[in-house]
Motif scaffolding. Structure first.
Motif, short mmCIF file in Angstrom:
data_model
loop_
_atom_site.label_atom_id
_atom_site.label_comp_id
_atom_site.label_asym_id
_atom_site.label_seq_id
_atom_site.Cartn_x
_atom_site.Cartn_y
_atom_site.Cartn_z
N PHE A 1 0.82 -1.21 0.00
CA PHE A 1 0.00 0.00 0.00
C PHE A 1 0.85 1.26 0.00
CE2 PHE A 1 -2.29 3.44 2.14
CZ PHE A 1 -3.31 3.60 1.21
N SER B 1 1.74 2.22 -3.22
CA SER B 1 0.58 2.43 -4.09
C SER B 1 -0.23 3.68 -3.78
CB SER B 1 -0.34 1.21 -4.01
OG SER B 1 0.35 0.03 -4.33
N ILE B 2 -0.04 4.28 -2.61
CA ILE B 2 -0.96 5.34 -2.18
C ILE B 2 -0.92 6.54 -3.11
CG2 ILE B 2 0.72 6.33 -0.56
CD1 ILE B 2 -1.71 7.10 1.19
N CYS C 1 -3.25 5.79 -5.93
CA CYS C 1 -4.65 5.81 -5.49
C CYS C 1 -5.15 7.25 -5.35
CB CYS C 1 -4.80 5.07 -4.17
SG CYS C 1 -4.43 3.30 -4.27
N LEU C 2 -4.34 8.10 -4.74
CA LEU C 2 -4.75 9.48 -4.53
C LEU C 2 -4.80 10.27 -5.83
CD1 LEU C 2 -2.69 10.11 -1.29
CD2 LEU C 2 -5.18 10.14 -1.45
N LYS D 1 -9.55 9.01 -2.56
CA LYS D 1 -9.08 9.57 -1.29
C LYS D 1 -9.64 8.82 -0.08
CE LYS D 1 -8.50 14.18 -3.28
NZ LYS D 1 -8.91 15.61 -3.24
N SER E 1 -8.01 5.46 0.56
CA SER E 1 -6.62 5.70 0.94
C SER E 1 -6.53 6.05 2.42
CB SER E 1 -6.02 6.82 0.09
OG SER E 1 -5.97 6.46 -1.27
N LYS E 2 -7.41 6.92 2.87
CA LYS E 2 -7.42 7.31 4.28
C LYS E 2 -7.77 6.13 5.17
CE LYS E 2 -9.52 10.60 7.53
NZ LYS E 2 -10.46 11.75 7.66
N THR F 1 -7.35 2.93 4.59
CA THR F 1 -6.25 1.97 4.65
C THR F 1 -5.13 2.50 5.54
OG1 THR F 1 -6.81 1.29 2.39
CG2 THR F 1 -4.70 0.57 3.25
N ALA G 1 3.70 8.10 3.24
CA ALA G 1 2.31 7.89 2.83
C ALA G 1 1.37 8.85 3.54
CB ALA G 1 1.90 6.44 3.10
N TYR H 1 -0.89 11.67 1.59
CA TYR H 1 -2.34 11.85 1.76
C TYR H 1 -2.66 13.31 2.10
CZ TYR H 1 -7.02 11.68 3.68
OH TYR H 1 -8.34 11.94 3.92
N ALA I 1 -2.05 0.56 -9.19
CA ALA I 1 -1.99 1.89 -8.57
C ALA I 1 -0.77 2.68 -9.05
CB ALA I 1 -1.97 1.76 -7.05
#
Length: 742
Positions: A334, A337-338, A341-342, A347, A350-351, A353, A392, A396, A628
């Motif tokens: 993850f 990958s974040i 994803c973002l 979003k 992502s938060k 996870t 990460a 975010y 991602a």
């Protein structure tokens, strides 16, 4: 209603004959992917060997495109019907018979079609045409299956339909608190029920069966069907399960079955609307290369398909690392990958996870590598995940400007980083020892792996920026100073002009270990490499690690021919993003195109899914850090869009590949601001760039860099912008301007 042992013996013979025949007879056909603007098909030499994957948040199904299910020879590959942390069925099957004239097992589909949220199998024999359609409810533990049987003859027909399931209620192989007991199976009121100590299931249809049988692990419902001449019939089925066998679970299971058994069409419509909106809306991409556009939307679909809801075993929803081998939470996967994803607009998940990862980090002051399917921490043995988790958290915040989240996460990040670096200092390199991303046995516990060394640098920078936002000025200066010293020391300790590439690790005594793994890209990806070293490293990577068929290999062996070696998609995507950052447009664009092959044209892989590797899928047919990071390579790489903190400029570094005529990305949201960027090459070989934004503040600065030799014109919200400056960026001459969105 009574059991039918004669029918069981008859059908057992059928299954045995079909199983033996399947060992020898290929089942050729075609698989298709059709969703909105995506319409792709490939011929398949044997549909028995190509898996499909359908999922909701709490249940998924993996079978083969011919209509069968895999043999259960490998417990680590969690295929069949699963509602984690338990399995429900090894698989299920349908058999048609007619007055003892024939028996026809529906495992010989000639066409398979998917649209991400559902799948259809087409069968034809004995003047009958059959379509099987499967989908998984988005927010319920429910698998829906529907058969449509067409009578292609001019006479009425009387058929028997057998719907059987191979029951195997058991925990995931990485579950820690559940055990696998003997399954108990029984029939009641038109339904099959099964249970053991870990969970229970039920399956049935709104139509009452005429008979049933139960033998060992197989349970079947038998239906009598009457088909008018050239007429048809549709029969829906439902499979649902629940972890736990307490009375509440039994009640929940039956209530769900009763609520959903007649809801095939409305549930499918809900699923379709969810996928259509989530994939087509939000961040959107268009360009002159249709395969790149299709692959982008496939990647967004893969994110939806891997969102897991295993509460209360997990604190919150999360993105699983991959199916069928890693349908759990992995911190390593993850954190890589974040950003994708973002930048793809996801979003919320992502938060959520991140919240899970922070929850498990709190217990040990180390970010978790893997969490079991029943929510138990399995280990933090990949030390690089801890600095990656700090990065990460900052990633975010950079996209969302969620100050409440940052205020909650910062104290834990601070304690974790302080605990990790408490015994090392800038003089000794601040290098964190221990096993990192590279899991090969040759790496020792007292070595410093390059991945860990690379990701420590942005973690220090991120801690500095977090401290600034929180208001801890002294802490911010400390981390900024450490980061600056770290970068200088790293480029001295790790670089050797005689090799022109980074070592994979430093031994406990400081010796450079040149194992030539793909982690050589990380100093560039994290902006740790000095400009000169980074550019030289990319020349070596392009020469020794990248082939023309598939992309960046996992390891370069001196003197070996890598021209046909397969690759991990994450290698391609991370290398592409970093290459764009260093102005290596040709390399980045080449790797993006090679990665786009995976979901669109591999004959023996499911269309639409991003596997772990290509040309062969390796362990997972849908892998988080494959799809991602592909999104990241387009949004943050090709378009060069970099988010920023409130009040800071948005940055974009536009790459203009020679064989790409236009690119548009819109729906980008950073904090409360939204904008789009597009460029196209005009007939007179000029470049027209347009940036449009809707900002909440009076003025929003945008730093734009252009890596192109073409003459250009830039429009900002429709107004032409001049006065561009020359700037050397990571060793590449660029045109730069600071623009203001009104």
């Amino acid at each position: 209603m009574k059991k039918h042992p004669v029918i069981w013996g008859f059908l057992y013979t059928i299954f045995t004959v079909n199983a033996i025949a399947s060992l020898y007879a290929q089942n050729g056909g075609k698989q298709s992917l059709k969703f909105s603007g995506i319409d792709r098909s490939v011929k398949v030499s044997d549909l028995r060997q190509v898996p499909f994957f359908l999922a909701g948040k709490s249940l998924y199904e993996i079978g083969f495109m011919n209509g069968s299910f895999p043999a259960q020879s490998n417990e680590t590959a969690e295929r069949g019907v699963w509602s984690h942390p338990i399995k429900l069925l090894n698989g299920f099957s349908f058999v048609l018979s007619e007055n003892n004239q024939y028996t026809w097992a529906l495992t010989d589909a000639t066409d398979f079609e998917s649209d991400f949220y559902s799948a259809r199998f087409s069968f034809s024999q004995h003047h009958l045409s059959v379509t099987r359609e499967d989908f998984v409810a988005e927010n319920d533990k429910a698998l829906f299956v529907k058969l449509k049987i067409n009578n292609d003859s001019p006479t009425d027909r009387t058929l028997k339909l057998n719907f059987s399931g191979i029951v195997n209620i058991r925990p995931s192989w990485r579950a820690e608190t559940l055990r696998n007991d003997k399954d108990s199976i029984y029939y009641k009121n038109g339904q099959i029920y099964a249970f053991d100590s870990s969970g229970l299931l039920t399956m049935g249809s709104p139509i009452n069966p005429s008979a049933y049988f139960i033998q060992q692990d197989t349970a079947a419902l038998i239906y009598d069907l009457c088909l008018p001449a050239e007429g048809s019939i549709e029969i829906p089925f439902l499979v649902t399960g629940e972890c736990g066998t307490i009375s509440k679970s039994v009640t929940t299971l039956q209530e769900r079955y009763n609520r959903l058994i007649n809801c095939y069409n409305p549930e499918k419509e809900k699923k379709q609307k969810k996928y259509t909106h989530s994939i087509n809306e939000g961040v959107r991409l268009d360009c002159s290369r249709k395969e790149i556009v299709d692959a982008f939307y496939c990647a967004k679909a893969n994110i939806l398909m891997n969102i897991k809801d295993e509460r209360p075993l997990y604190p919150d929803l999360f993105l699983g690392a991959g199916v069928p081998v890693y349908p759990r939470l992995f911190g390593t996967d993850f954190c890589f990958s974040i950003a994708g994803c973002l930048s793809g607009g996801f979003k919320d998940i992502s938060k959520r996870t991140l919240n899970n990862l922070l929850y498990y980090t709190e217990k040990n002051l180390r970010a978790p590598h893997e969490i079991s399917s029943d929510g138990i921490l399995l280990g933090w043995d990949h030390i690089q995940v801890s600095p990656q988790l700090v990065n990460a958290v900052w990633e975010y915040f950079s996209w969302t400007h969620d100050s409440t989240f940052l205020a909650e996460a910062y104290p834990l990040c601070k304690r974790m980083i302080q605990d990790i670096i408490k015994d090392i200092d800038a003089k000794n390199g601040l290098y964190i020892q221990g096993h990192g991303l590279m899991e090969e046995a040759e790496f020792k516990n007292n070595w410093v792996e390059l991945t860990t060394a690379a990701y420590t640098f942005p973690a220090l920078n991120c801690m500095s920026q977090m401290a600034t936002i929180i208001g801890e000025v002294t802490e911010s200066r400390l981390y900024s100073s450490l980061a600056s010293a770290y970068k200088k020391r790293f480029n001295v300790d790790w670089w050797d002009d005689s090799h022109n590439i980074w070592p994979s690790a430093l031994s406990g005594s400081g010796e450079k270990i040149y194992s030539h793994f793909w982690n050589v890209v990380f100093p560039q990806k994290t902006k740790l490499a000095q400009d000169k070293n980074g550019q030289i490293a990319f020349k070596s990577i392009q020469k020794h690690w990248v082939n023309d068929l598939w992309g960046m290999v996992g390891k370069y062996n001196e003197g070996a021919d890598i021209s046909h070696d397969g690759v991990g998609l994450v290698h391609n995507n991370i290398c592409a993003t970093a290459a764009f950052e260093y102005g290596q447009t040709d390399l980045g664009w080449k790797l993006i195109q090679l990665s786009a092959q995976a979901p669109l044209s591999l004959q023996e892989s499911p269309l639409g899914l991003f596997p772990e590797c290509q040309p062969h899928g390796c362990s997972n047919i849908s892998q988080l850090w494959s799809y991602a990071t592909f999104i990241e390579s387009l949004v943050k790489g090709l378009a060069g869009i970099q988010p920023g903190i409130p009040g800071s400029p948005i940055e974009m570094y536009l790459q203009i590949p020679d064989d790409l005529d236009y690119l548009t990305i819109d729906g980008i949201e950073i904090g409360n601001d939204s904008f789009s960027v597009s460029w196209k090459k005009t007939i007179d070989k000029r470049l027209l760039i347009q940036i449009d934004g809707d900002v909440t503040n009076k003025v929003k600065k945008v730093i734009v860099r252009i890596n192109s030799s073409l003459p250009y014109k830039v429009l900002l919200n429709g107004k032409k912008k001049k006065r561009w400056n020359k700037e050397v960026f990571y060793g590449i001459d660029t045109e730069t301007n600071v623009l203001c969105l009104p």
